[in-house]
Write a protein that holds these residues in place. Structure first.
Motif, PDB file in Angstrom:
ATOM      1  N   LYS A 132       0.801  -1.224   0.000  1.00 47.79           N
ATOM      2  CA  LYS A 132       0.000   0.000   0.000  1.00 47.79           C
ATOM      3  C   LYS A 132       0.834   1.275   0.000  1.00 47.79           C
ATOM      4  CE  LYS A 132      -3.756  -2.262   2.427  1.00 47.79           C
ATOM      5  NZ  LYS A 132      -2.949  -3.490   2.664  1.00 47.79           N
ATOM      6  N   THR A 133       2.097   1.168   0.416  1.00 45.67           N
ATOM      7  CA  THR A 133       2.924   2.367   0.537  1.00 45.67           C
ATOM      8  C   THR A 133       2.920   3.182  -0.754  1.00 45.67           C
ATOM      9  OG1 THR A 133       4.385   1.235   2.057  1.00 45.67           O
ATOM     10  CG2 THR A 133       5.245   3.210   1.025  1.00 45.67           C
TER      11      THR A 133
ATOM     12  N   ILE B 169       3.869   7.042  -2.798  1.00 40.61           N
ATOM     13  CA  ILE B 169       5.100   7.789  -3.023  1.00 40.61           C
ATOM     14  C   ILE B 169       5.467   8.608  -1.780  1.00 40.61           C
ATOM     15  CG2 ILE B 169       4.059   9.876  -4.063  1.00 40.61           C
ATOM     16  CD1 ILE B 169       6.889   8.269  -5.832  1.00 40.61           C
ATOM     17  N   PHE B 170       4.473   9.172  -1.102  1.00 38.71           N
ATOM     18  CA  PHE B 170       4.783   9.984   0.079  1.00 38.71           C
ATOM     19  C   PHE B 170       5.152   9.092   1.264  1.00 38.71           C
ATOM     20  CE2 PHE B 170       2.092  12.841  -2.453  1.00 38.71           C
ATOM     21  CZ  PHE B 170       2.995  13.881  -2.600  1.00 38.71           C
TER      22      PHE B 170
ATOM     23  N   GLY C 228       6.468   6.234   1.087  1.00 39.45           N
ATOM     24  CA  GLY C 228       7.811   5.738   0.795  1.00 39.45           C
ATOM     25  C   GLY C 228       8.868   6.774   1.107  1.00 39.45           C
ATOM     26  N   ALA C 229       8.632   8.003   0.661  1.00 42.89           N
ATOM     27  CA  ALA C 229       9.609   9.078   0.872  1.00 42.89           C
ATOM     28  C   ALA C 229       9.899   9.272   2.358  1.00 42.89           C
ATOM     29  CB  ALA C 229       9.100  10.380   0.248  1.00 42.89           C
ATOM     30  N   PHE C 230       8.870   9.084   3.179  1.00 39.67           N
ATOM     31  CA  PHE C 230       9.042   9.310   4.621  1.00 39.67           C
ATOM     32  C   PHE C 230       9.386   8.034   5.388  1.00 39.67           C
ATOM     33  CE2 PHE C 230       6.969  13.253   3.529  1.00 39.67           C
ATOM     34  CZ  PHE C 230       7.587  14.163   4.374  1.00 39.67           C
ATOM     35  N   MET C 231      10.072   7.101   4.743  1.00 45.13           N
ATOM     36  CA  MET C 231      10.458   5.877   5.444  1.00 45.13           C
ATOM     37  C   MET C 231      11.655   6.166   6.351  1.00 45.13           C
ATOM     38  SD  MET C 231      11.179   2.064   3.996  1.00 45.13           S
ATOM     39  CE  MET C 231      12.731   2.476   3.198  1.00 45.13           C
ATOM     40  N   PHE C 232      11.426   6.922   7.405  1.00 46.53           N
ATOM     41  CA  PHE C 232      12.504   7.230   8.340  1.00 46.53           C
ATOM     42  C   PHE C 232      12.301   6.387   9.590  1.00 46.53           C
ATOM     43  CE2 PHE C 232      12.253  11.298   5.912  1.00 46.53           C
ATOM     44  CZ  PHE C 232      13.463  11.149   5.259  1.00 46.53           C
TER      45      PHE C 232
ATOM     46  N   ALA D  34       5.979   2.705   6.201  1.00 49.47           N
ATOM     47  CA  ALA D  34       6.604   2.135   5.011  1.00 49.47           C
ATOM     48  C   ALA D  34       7.578   1.024   5.383  1.00 49.47           C
ATOM     49  CB  ALA D  34       7.317   3.219   4.207  1.00 49.47           C
ATOM     50  N   ALA D  35       8.400   1.275   6.414  1.00 50.20           N
ATOM     51  CA  ALA D  35       9.393   0.278   6.820  1.00 50.20           C
ATOM     52  C   ALA D  35       8.704  -0.968   7.346  1.00 50.20           C
ATOM     53  CB  ALA D  35      10.315   0.865   7.880  1.00 50.20           C
TER      54      ALA D  35
END
Ligand SMILES: Nc1ncnc2c1ncn2[C@@H]1O[C@H](COP(=O)(O)OP(=O)(O)OP(=O)(O)O)[C@@H](O)[C@H]1O
Ligand SMILES: [Mg+2]
Lengths: 356, 259
Positions: free
Chosen positions: B108-109, B111-112, B114-118, B124-125
């Motif tokens: 489901k992740t 683009i946003f 994914g970008a914020f996979m901190f 996302a992680a």
């Protein structure tokens, strides 16, 4: 196999201690740099970082998704004009204006992505090139955009003036910190995007669009998304660029600039974030510093000036940037098609196996 | 109604009737094989099912729903995965990433996100880790552990064919189309593959449509065999029945003997 693995290792931002160490060293150096930089060099660094943002975004489209794009100066222009106009005409605070401008650029990217669904290779190159030129000419003909006279960037107030929060950045070094922070953030975003679902889908489309489709990737969505993402990056960069220059006109965003962006990505290494950064740093340095100030190069400088006066046009040094750019490009394609980053990987492999 | 069926399916390329009025039913969880000499239209049937080609006439039904007219990605989302005769992998991605791409429709992740996979706890992680665990089980199942992090482009042919199977399996398909999965494999690899295809049916509960030239394999694992030639049906039956059919012997097996 009952060995428990931590799969987070696979996607961690810093996959090893060594990488983390060097990243920290680099960041410390970058944040300390203004202490010794001259104003001119702070300006040059700002320009480099703005180009890094463009290149990182462009590489997602060209390198990762495999779509050629020769019109990114257009998105860059949209970012610059939109940011400045939103601030001056609608009094929108800087950060909000920058983000809105980037989304406007992304929207144009999405629109340009639609015909790209049916175009490939040289046809796509021409379509994107036409887009870049069209943007430049439209801007030149509209009064609001300053026409051919161009626009002046307002004072760089990164606070929210409406709430009485003013934080005006005047110096080159002040801008340096702002741009550095945004560049780091945009780079991290790109690294993460490429490690997750969308990034993998981009690569899948590049390697085999037929296989991408049969595993459920919607080509329309992901191709236009790649255009939108790379346009977003160019938009952010454009918004910052407006303040690096302070003044710009349509000609600032000439076709040649689009080509320079593409060269950065190809020279640095297609499909790699590190490659984009390397390419942007190298090409910007060559084009905007070394070749611009040819007469200051020791030993050969005077000779080159003489050659230029004798054989090339009287307009002078600009010739060298173009010739130099051409030579770098040809050299890369002949000797290292994977770009500088590809060469670096090879060197690393060589040392790993050395001396066996 | 059958679990999966094609009805009066036809397509022509220019004047060539590549698939001509073909029909068959496939029961849930069976291994259904398609045989026929080169150019008889087997792969074309798969391309029609996948939505890569659209038929001139006929229907394709799975669980009562007509798939004709759906784009390949929609067909995939309906639960149909496939492998290709001429390997279609993502050559510049690792084995792991190729299999993770098989998870695309289940993730489901955006683009946003994914970008914020901190950090480990970002949504996302967490999703990545969850799906990597699943893919790792497929890697273990197909014994791809030793090449897990290698680029697919650098793998031997037989391994690449397996990666394709793994990627298709990662979709958690209801139906899997396998186009000559054993082509180019040595005997040992073929034996392993035969067992794995059985496991995919048993353990993963997948219905399998199989195109193969290897008669031993076909006769060993198929529930039904559909034989065709020049776009037309020859016969359909159990392996034993089909094997004895005079036209099969002539059109297909005969050719095998000659070549
Ligand atoms: N896109 C296409 N355009 C034109 N002709 C095609 C196309 N796809 C398939 N054909 C033709 O249709 C016929 C059937 O091809 P198909 O690939 O389905 O055969 P096959 O049974 O899979 O053969 P093989 O055992 O060699 O894989 C062949 O004559 C082929 O040339
Ligand atoms: Mg075939």
């Amino acid at each position: 196999m009952d060995m428990k693995r931590d799969y987070y290792e696979d996607i961690e931002l810093f996959s090893s201690g060594t990488i983390l160490f060097w990243t920290v060293v680099l960041l410390v150096a970058l944040f300390a740099a203004p202490l010794i930089l001259s104003n001119y060099h702070a300006y040059l660094f700002n320009l480099i970082m703005v180009h890094v943002i463009v290149a990182v975004g462009l590489n997602i489209l060209v390198g990762s998704t495999g779509q050629i794009a020769l019109g990114h100066a257009g998105f860059f222009a949209i970012g610059a004009y939109a940011t400045v106009l939103l601030m001056t005409e609608l009094s929108i605070p800087f950060f909000a204006a920058l983000i809105i401008a980037a989304f406007i650029a992304a929207f144009f990217g999405f629109i340009l992505g639609l015909p790209a669904l049916r175009l490939e290779g040289p046809y796509l190159a021409i379509a994107t090139l036409a887009f870049g030129l069209a943007i430049m000419h439209i801007i030149g003909h509209v009064e609001l955009f300053g026409g051919r006279q161009g626009l002046m960037a307002p004072a760089l107030n990164i606070g929210i003036p409406q709430l009485g929060l003013d934080w005006e950045i005047c110096s080159e070094k002040g801008k340096y910190y702002l741009i550095l922070s945004i560049t780091i953030l945009m780079t991290l975003f790109a690294v993460n995007i490429l490690k997750t679902k969308a990034g993998r889908a981009f690569v899948a489309i590049r390697d085999s669009d037929i296989a991408a489709e049969v595993i459920g990737i919607n080509l329309t969505i992901y191709k236009t998304l790649a255009f939108a993402v790379s346009a977003f990056y160019a938009g952010v960069a454009g918004g910052l660029f407006a303040f690096v220059l302070g003044f710009f006109d349509p000609f600032t965003f000439h076709l040649i600039l689009s080509i320079i962006f593409l060269v950065m990505v190809v020279v640095g290494g297609l499909g790699s974030v590190m490659g984009s950064i390397t390419g942007a740093v190298l090409i910007t340095y060559l084009m905007y510093d070394l070749f611009k100030n040819v007469d200051e190069i020791p030993v050969v400088g005077d000779l080159m000036v003489a050659v230029s006066e004798q054989w090339l046009t009287v307009t002078g040094m600009d010739n060298f940037s173009m010739i130099g750019l051409g030579l770098v490009m040809i050299g890369i394609i002949i000797f290292e098609p994977l770009g500088i980053f590809g060469a670096w990987i090879r060197v690393k492999k060589y040392w790993k196996t050395w001396p066996f | 109604m059958a679990y999966f069926s094609i009805e009066n399916l036809s397509i022509s390329f220019g004047g060539l009737k590549a698939v001509n009025n073909i029909s068959f039913n496939v029961e849930k969880n069976e291994i259904f094989s398609i045989i026929g000499p080169n150019g008889s239209g087997k792969t074309t049937i798969f391309n029609l099912i996948s939505g890569i080609y659209h038929p001139d006439a006929g229907a394709i039904h799975m669980e009562g729903e007509n798939l004709v007219g759906k784009s390949p990605d929609r067909v995939a989302r309906k639960g149909i995965a496939r492998t290709f005769q001429n390997i279609e992998l993502f050559a510049n991605a690792t084995v792991m990433d190729n299999l993770m791409l098989g998870r695309h429709i289940h993730m489901k992740t955006g683009i946003f996100g994914g970008a914020f996979m901190f950090g480990k706890r970002s949504p996302a992680a967490r999703e990545e880790v969850k799906h990597r665990e699943r893919v790792e089980r497929i890697i273990d199942f197909l014994e791809l552990q030793s090449v897990r992090d290698q680029f697919v482009g650098s793998l031997a042919y037989g391994k690449r064919k397996l990666v394709e199977v793994g990627r298709a399996l990662a979709l958690e398909p209801k139906v899997m189309l396998m186009d000559e999965p054993s082509a180019g494999m040595n005997t040992e690899e073929k034996d392993d593959l035969t067992i794995w295809i059985g496991d995919i049916r048993e353990d993963y509960g997948v219905t399998i449509l199989l195109i193969e030239h290897d008669m031993n394999m076909i006769m060993g694992i198929s529930d039904h065999v559909f034989a065709m030639n020049q776009g037309e049906k020859i016969t359909l039956g159990t392996p034993a029945e089909v094997q004895k059919h005079p036209e099969v012997v002539k059109a297909y097996l005969g050719e095998e003997v000659i070549s």
